[in-house]
Write an enzyme that holds these catalytic residues in place. Structure first.
Site, PDB file in Angstrom:
ATOM      1  N   LYS A 189      45.273 -10.356 -49.446  1.00  0.00           N
ATOM      2  CA  LYS A 189      45.022 -10.842 -50.811  1.00  0.00           C
ATOM      3  C   LYS A 189      43.769 -11.692 -50.784  1.00  0.00           C
ATOM      4  O   LYS A 189      43.420 -12.269 -49.757  1.00  0.00           O
ATOM      5  CB  LYS A 189      46.199 -11.704 -51.279  1.00  0.00           C
ATOM      6  CG  LYS A 189      46.315 -11.802 -52.773  1.00  0.00           C
ATOM      7  CD  LYS A 189      47.113 -10.645 -53.308  1.00  0.00           C
ATOM      8  CE  LYS A 189      47.157 -10.625 -54.803  1.00  0.00           C
ATOM      9  NZ  LYS A 189      48.171  -9.666 -55.287  1.00  0.00           N
ATOM     10  N   ASP A 226      43.902  -8.424 -59.685  1.00  0.00           N
ATOM     11  CA  ASP A 226      45.098  -9.248 -59.886  1.00  0.00           C
ATOM     12  C   ASP A 226      44.745 -10.084 -61.120  1.00  0.00           C
ATOM     13  O   ASP A 226      43.874  -9.668 -61.905  1.00  0.00           O
ATOM     14  CB  ASP A 226      45.386 -10.107 -58.622  1.00  0.00           C
ATOM     15  CG  ASP A 226      46.788 -10.716 -58.629  1.00  0.00           C
ATOM     16  OD1 ASP A 226      47.735 -10.022 -58.239  1.00  0.00           O
ATOM     17  OD2 ASP A 226      46.947 -11.882 -59.040  1.00  0.00           O
TER      18      ASP A 226
HETATM   19  N1  GLU Z   1      47.511  -7.314 -57.385  1.00  0.00           N
HETATM   20  C1  GLU Z   1      48.489  -6.270 -57.379  1.00  0.00           C
HETATM   21  C2  GLU Z   1      49.743  -6.737 -56.671  1.00  0.00           C
HETATM   22  O1  GLU Z   1      50.102  -7.885 -56.783  1.00  0.00           O
HETATM   23  C3  GLU Z   1      47.957  -4.930 -56.889  1.00  0.00           C
HETATM   24  C4  GLU Z   1      47.225  -4.913 -55.595  1.00  0.00           C
HETATM   25  C5  GLU Z   1      46.542  -3.587 -55.262  1.00  0.00           C
HETATM   26  O2  GLU Z   1      46.565  -2.662 -56.071  1.00  0.00           O
HETATM   27  O3  GLU Z   1      45.981  -3.514 -54.185  1.00  0.00           O
HETATM   28  O4  GLU Z   1      50.454  -5.995 -56.037  1.00  0.00           O
END
Ligand code: GLU
Length: 450
Positions: A130, A170
């Protein structure tokens, strides 16, 4: 707080607290998983022997960098950028970028930790990571957003790669930001590597259904949970907190399944509309004008009530889908939900329900779908986008949605079966944590101490 930890896990948690001082959201995310692992290590002492849990709690790599940029007034601004590459046992690091003023290392680590388990649950070959920044996009012009994204990528690009680390969106990062980030990556590297970011536009390597996937997937998951317990969305009153990408497409799918979404929100207030939120207007206000929920309420006139006092959870409902942000339902909110007759809660956001609130809900018999299972549809569809990019192909909307629906059903089955296998039927928190942990831990054991 939850009951005491298993004696093998207690010192591991103490060590996490000590070496990650002040990172309260990260502590909370780790604690929630450890609470489920006592039963697992009782059956599988090999995980404790190989110190897999300690290794899983320590990110493989943490990158923190300066993001300088110039605003429209000509003033130099400095933000902080992060990318936490948490675990790559199952595949390249995968997870979104969050741009929000609350971002600091503890938030990115909690999100990265959750992502490891969520991504395992999808059954697709993706590790967890992340990133993000404390940059606040609110009120910034398009050009400011572009300059910020370019500066952010000037550092981040060296850590990315189709087989290394693949970010996406996100909170605060959607199609526009992914476009600016991808453009800068392409310029710096002189390579059109579609597979390096997901959430791209449909005309340049993006996947159908990626935008809708987190919201749709959450509703599919909760639908499975409701059906497994003799209920359905049909005819139900639903609250979806938030009004961003996850919330908008959760509302769309609830309406398709015959439910009525009677309230949604943003960080300033919430709107209640007993006859159902007007989704076209909400999309216009949020996706086109990038406006606030108060504007939506003004445009709707007397049919909608806009409130800034109290909480959205005081509105009686059958199903609640918290889809805004972490810790948005506390114990008091949970009591309101129980009193209002709520029978199911599904987490569209990451960790929106505090541990105390989860206890209030589950003690009262409310069905509970944890985010790392319920909202995995977004990242699952990102993995489908990676597949399409790798094969230079693009799939139809219907085919991609069908794949998403199958994935969500299989995540539900997997969590429910694991809960049964551990003698706690219906406990999807334990089912999700135990099942995901075992998959990641087995891969780590197979790959050796690396
Ligand atoms: N931010 C999204 C999550 O919390 C998606 C992340 C992504 O698609 O890599 O899962």
């Amino acid at each position: 707080m939850s009951a005491a930890l298993n004696p093998t896990l207690e010192p591991i948690y103490e060590e996490v607290l000590r070496r990650n001082a002040g990172e309260t959201e990260f502590h909370q995310a780790v604690r929630e998983v450890l609470d489920s692992l006592g039963a697992v290590i009782a059956r599988h002492p090999e995980y404790a022997d190989a110190r897999v849990i300690e290794r899983i709690c320590e990110p493989e790599r943490q990158i923190i960098f300066r993001v300088p940029w110039v605003d429209d007034a000509g003033t130099v601004q400095i933000n902080r950028g992060f990318r936490v590459e948490f675990n790559s046992a199952l595949g390249p690091f995968k997870g979104g970028l969050r741009f929000h003023p609350s971002v600091y290392l503890g938030i990115i680590k909690f999100l990265g930790f959750e992502q490891v388990f969520k991504n395992a649950l999808t059954g697709l070959p993706i590790g967890g990571g992340k990133g993000g920044s404390d940059f606040d996009p609110k009120g910034r012009s398009d050009l400011e957003i572009m300059r910020f994204c370019q500066s952010f990528m000037n550092e981040l690009y060296r850590h990315l790669g189709e087989y290394t680390d693949v970010p996406a969106g996100d909170i605060g990062v959607g199609g526009r930001e992914i476009g600016y980030l991808f453009g800068q990556y392409k310029r710096i590297t002189n390579r059109y590597e579609s597979g390096v970011l997901t959430g791209k536009g449909l005309g340049w390597g993006g996947s159908q259904v990626r935008k809708e996937a987190t919201g749709y997937g959450t509703v599919y998951f909760v639908d499975e949970m409701l059906r497994g317990n003799g209920h359905s969305f049909d005819g139900s009153k639903v609250i979806v907190s938030g009004s961003g990408n996850v919330a908008i497409y959760a509302i769309e799918k609830v309406h398709e399944l015959g439910g009525t979404v009677i309230a949604c929100s943003d960080s300033s207030g919430y709107v209640v509309e007993e006859t159902g939120i007007d989704l076209n207007l909400l999309k216009e206000v949020k996706e086109v004008r990038r406006g606030r929920i108060s504007e939506y309420a003004e445009l709707r006139g007397s049919s909608a009530r806009y409130a800034t006092e109290g909480s959205i959870w005081q509105v009686p409902c059958d199903v609640a889908l918290p889809s805004a942000t972490q810790n948005e339902i506390n114990a008091e909110d949970a009591q309101f939900l129980v009193k209002g007759g709520c029978r199911a809660v599904g987490e569209g956001a990451n960790m929106p329900t505090t541990p105390e609130a989860v206890k209030v809900l589950t003690d009262a018999g409310v069905l509970f779908a944890p985010g790392k299972a319920a909202n995995a549809g977004g990242v699952a569809t990102s993995a489908l986008e990676m597949q399409q990019n790798a094969s230079r192909d693009s799939w139809t909307f219907d085919y991609t949605e069908q794949r998403l629906a199958e994935i969500m059903r299989s995540i539900y089955d997997r969590c429910a079966e694991t809960a049964d296998a551990y003698g706690t039927p219906g406990n999807l928190v334990l089912g999700a944590n135990a099942s995901a942990f075992i998959q990641v831990a087995d891969a780590m054991l197979a790959l050796g101490v690396v």
